[in-house]
Motif scaffolding. Structure first.
Motif, mmCIF file in Angstrom:
data_model
loop_
_atom_site.group_PDB
_atom_site.id
_atom_site.type_symbol
_atom_site.label_atom_id
_atom_site.label_comp_id
_atom_site.label_asym_id
_atom_site.label_seq_id
_atom_site.Cartn_x
_atom_site.Cartn_y
_atom_site.Cartn_z
ATOM 1 N N ASP A 169 52.255 34.080 -14.010
ATOM 2 C CA ASP A 169 53.149 35.230 -13.865
ATOM 3 C C ASP A 169 52.402 36.535 -13.592
ATOM 4 O OD1 ASP A 169 55.265 33.594 -14.257
ATOM 5 O OD2 ASP A 169 55.900 34.427 -16.185
ATOM 6 N N PHE A 170 51.114 36.592 -13.913
ATOM 7 C CA PHE A 170 50.353 37.835 -13.776
ATOM 8 C C PHE A 170 49.185 37.653 -12.805
ATOM 9 C CE2 PHE A 170 51.237 37.430 -18.533
ATOM 10 C CZ PHE A 170 52.512 37.973 -18.436
ATOM 11 N N ASP A 171 48.973 38.649 -11.961
ATOM 12 C CA ASP A 171 47.761 38.672 -11.145
ATOM 13 C C ASP A 171 46.585 39.176 -11.973
ATOM 14 O OD1 ASP A 171 48.943 37.922 -8.578
ATOM 15 O OD2 ASP A 171 49.983 39.850 -8.722
ATOM 16 N N ILE A 172 46.869 40.201 -12.770
ATOM 17 C CA ILE A 172 45.881 40.806 -13.657
ATOM 18 C C ILE A 172 46.535 40.963 -15.017
ATOM 19 C CG2 ILE A 172 44.512 42.908 -14.107
ATOM 20 C CD1 ILE A 172 44.354 43.284 -11.079
ATOM 21 N N ALA A 173 45.771 40.824 -16.080
ATOM 22 C CA ALA A 173 46.335 40.977 -17.422
ATOM 23 C C ALA A 173 45.430 41.856 -18.275
ATOM 24 C CB ALA A 173 46.508 39.612 -18.084
ATOM 25 N N HIS A 174 46.074 42.668 -19.105
ATOM 26 C CA HIS A 174 45.369 43.503 -20.078
ATOM 27 C C HIS A 174 45.536 42.836 -21.436
ATOM 28 C CE1 HIS A 174 45.381 47.329 -22.727
ATOM 29 N NE2 HIS A 174 44.160 46.895 -22.566
ATOM 30 N N VAL A 175 44.438 42.299 -21.981
ATOM 31 C CA VAL A 175 44.514 41.455 -23.171
ATOM 32 C C VAL A 175 43.389 41.774 -24.143
ATOM 33 C CG1 VAL A 175 45.661 39.525 -22.001
ATOM 34 C CG2 VAL A 175 43.168 39.660 -22.006
ATOM 35 N N PRO A 176 43.564 41.423 -25.420
ATOM 36 C CA PRO A 176 42.463 41.557 -26.374
ATOM 37 C C PRO A 176 41.393 40.493 -26.140
ATOM 38 C CG PRO A 176 44.377 40.597 -27.439
ATOM 39 C CD PRO A 176 44.808 40.986 -26.063
ATOM 40 N N ALA A 177 40.271 40.662 -26.822
ATOM 41 C CA ALA A 177 39.077 39.865 -26.539
ATOM 42 C C ALA A 177 39.300 38.362 -26.677
ATOM 43 C CB ALA A 177 37.940 40.311 -27.462
ATOM 44 N N HIS A 178 39.953 37.927 -27.745
ATOM 45 C CA HIS A 178 40.071 36.482 -27.984
ATOM 46 C C HIS A 178 40.965 35.815 -26.949
ATOM 47 C CE1 HIS A 178 43.568 38.200 -29.827
ATOM 48 N NE2 HIS A 178 43.982 37.087 -30.395
ATOM 49 N N ILE A 179 42.013 36.525 -26.501
ATOM 50 C CA ILE A 179 42.890 35.963 -25.473
ATOM 51 C C ILE A 179 42.194 35.981 -24.115
ATOM 52 C CG2 ILE A 179 45.091 36.261 -24.269
ATOM 53 C CD1 ILE A 179 46.266 37.213 -26.920
ATOM 54 N N ALA A 180 41.405 37.014 -23.867
ATOM 55 C CA ALA A 180 40.599 37.038 -22.639
ATOM 56 C C ALA A 180 39.675 35.825 -22.599
ATOM 57 C CB ALA A 180 39.783 38.330 -22.576
ATOM 58 N N SER A 181 38.981 35.569 -23.702
ATOM 59 C CA SER A 181 38.060 34.441 -23.765
ATOM 60 C C SER A 181 38.794 33.121 -23.523
ATOM 61 C CB SER A 181 37.354 34.417 -25.125
ATOM 62 O OG SER A 181 36.487 33.314 -25.220
ATOM 63 N N TYR A 182 39.937 32.952 -24.163
ATOM 64 C CA TYR A 182 40.711 31.724 -24.021
ATOM 65 C C TYR A 182 41.142 31.497 -22.573
ATOM 66 C CZ TYR A 182 44.739 28.638 -24.070
ATOM 67 O OH TYR A 182 45.619 27.628 -23.779
ATOM 68 N N LEU A 183 41.709 32.528 -21.936
ATOM 69 C CA LEU A 183 42.213 32.372 -20.572
ATOM 70 C C LEU A 183 41.083 32.197 -19.559
ATOM 71 C CD1 LEU A 183 45.143 34.969 -20.621
ATOM 72 C CD2 LEU A 183 45.321 32.461 -20.603
ATOM 73 N N ILE A 184 39.934 32.788 -19.823
ATOM 74 C CA ILE A 184 38.776 32.592 -18.947
ATOM 75 C C ILE A 184 38.249 31.166 -19.067
ATOM 76 C CG2 ILE A 184 36.363 33.253 -18.557
ATOM 77 C CD1 ILE A 184 37.205 36.104 -19.498
ATOM 78 N N LEU A 185 38.118 30.696 -20.295
ATOM 79 C CA LEU A 185 37.538 29.370 -20.525
ATOM 80 C C LEU A 185 38.450 28.237 -20.081
ATOM 81 C CD1 LEU A 185 35.950 29.866 -24.080
ATOM 82 C CD2 LEU A 185 34.716 29.449 -21.941
ATOM 83 N N HIS A 186 39.750 28.391 -20.298
ATOM 84 C CA HIS A 186 40.645 27.248 -20.114
ATOM 85 C C HIS A 186 41.609 27.362 -18.937
ATOM 86 C CE1 HIS A 186 39.301 25.418 -23.846
ATOM 87 N NE2 HIS A 186 39.445 26.584 -24.443
ATOM 88 N N HIS A 187 41.735 28.535 -18.333
ATOM 89 C CA HIS A 187 42.740 28.679 -17.279
ATOM 90 C C HIS A 187 42.247 29.454 -16.064
ATOM 91 C CE1 HIS A 187 45.818 26.725 -19.663
ATOM 92 N NE2 HIS A 187 45.377 27.411 -20.699
#
Length: 282
Positions: free
Chosen positions: A89-107
Motif C-alpha cells: 500500500d505504501f511506496d515509502i513509509a515513515h516507521v520506528p526502528a524495529h518496524i523498519a528492521s522487520y520490513l527491510i529483512l523480511h519484505h
C-alpha cells in the motif's frame, strides 16, 4: 462549554503548527515537466488529527521544493499498518526502528533516511500522585501506547528488569491517548515519547512530572518498498532534507543512512523484530 483535555491538546497543536507555517518564507514552486506521484505510509503513533496536520505540512513543503505529489495513508493500529506495508500500500513509509528492521529483512524494503530528533522515552506520573520513583510506578497501572509501539516494547522490557516490578499495563491507541489518560486521571503512570511531552508543555505544566528520562533510539526511519524507482526515492530525500529543523512538534531533520548503520539497526532491534515475527508468522 468547557474544552476537554483532548480538544485543548488539538487546539494547541493547531496554533503552534500555524505559527510555524507563517514564519517560513513562501518559495516559488518549481516548474515540473513530470510529476512523481507516491504514497507515504505514516505510522499511527499520534492521533489521526495530528497525523493529518503533520502530513499536510510535509505535502506543502514538497509542493514548494520538488515535483513530487505525495499522498498519505495510515492505519488504525501498528499491526494493520504493517499488514498494509506488506501488501504494497505504501511506496515509502515513515516507521520506528524495529518496524523498519522487520520490513527491510523480511519484505524487501530499503532504508533511505533516518530521522534526528529528541526521541527519549519518558516515564511520567501525575503531579499529585504518590508515585515517587520507578519502583513505585512498577506497582501501579502503567499507560502505554500501541502494543507494537517501540515505547511499549521498551517499557515492558525495562520493567521486566526491575526485581520488584509487578507491572499492569493499560494499552492505548497512541501517545496522545496516553497523555490524555494521564491528564484526565485515568492512570497515575505512563510512558511517552519526549517530543509529545515537550510539545504539549503548556497543557502539562503543573499537572504531570517526569519520573525518569531514558535515552532511546526512537527516531523514525524512511523506508522504500522493493522496486521503487531510485530516482523517486532520491527526490523525496533531497526535498525532505531541506525541511527546516525544529519547525514542527513531530519533525526534526532527515539524515542519510549507510549500509553499516542499517546492519547495526538489525542487530540492535533483533529482539523486537522477533516479537513482530510472532505476529506475522516468520
Amino acid at each position: 462549554m468547557p474544552l476537554t483535555v483532548r480538544c485543548k491538546l488539538l487546539l494547541l497543536f493547531i496554533l503552534l503548527h500555524a505559527a510555524s507555517a507563517q514564519s517560513q518564507q513562501q518559495a516559488e514552486p518549481p516548474e515540473c515537466m513530470q510529476v512523481i506521484r507516491l504514497t507515504l505510509g505514516a505510522i499511527p503513533w499520534t492521533s489521526a488529527s495530528l497525523t493529518h496536520l503533520w502530513s499536510k505540512k510535509i505535502s506543502r513543503h514538497l509542493d514548494d521544493t520538488s515535483c513530487i505529489e505525495l499522498s498519505f495513508k495510515s492505519a488504525r493500529n501498528f499491526e494493520q499498518f504493517i499488514e498494509a506495508a506488506i501488501v504494497g500500500d505504501f511506496d515509502i513509509a515513515h516507521v520506528p526502528a524495529h518496524i523498519a528492521s522487520y520490513l527491510i529483512l523480511h519484505h524487501g524494503f530499503t532504508a533511505i533516511a533516518q530521522g534526528e530528533w529528541d526521541g527519549d522515552t519518558l516515564f511520567v506520573t501525575r503531579l499529585d500522585s504518590t508515585i515517587e520513583s520507578i519502583d513505585d510506578s512498577a506497582k501501579a497501572i502503567i499507560a502505554v501506547p500501541d502494543p507494537l509501539a517501540l515505547v511499549t516494547l521498551f517499557a515492558k522490557q525495562f520493567y521486566a528488569s526491575q526485581p520488584s516490578a509487578i507491572p499492569r499495563y493499560l494499552e492505548f491507541s497512541n501517545h496522545d491517548a496516553v497523555l490524555h489518560a494521564l491528564l484526565e486521571g485515568q492512570v497515575d503512570s505512563g510512558v511517552i515519547l519526549a517530543p509529545i511531552y515537550n510539545g504539549y508543555s503548556r497543557v502539562i505544566k503543573g499537572k504531570l512530572r517526569i519520573l525518569q528520562r531514558v535515552k532511546t533510539n526512537t527516531q523514525g526511519y524512511l523506508i522504500a518498498r522493493e522496486n521503487i524507482d531510485p530516482l523517486s526515492a532520491t527526490a523525496v530525500i533531497d526535498s525532505l532534507s531541506s525541511f527546516d529543523i525544529g519547525t514542527d512538534l513531530l519533525w526534526a531533520k532527515w539524515l542519510p543512512i549507510s549500509s553499516n548503520q542499517v546492519a547495526q539497526l538489525h542487530v540492535h532491534y533483533a529482539e523486537y523484530v522477533k516479537i513482530i515475527n510472532s505476529k506475522f508468522g516468520h
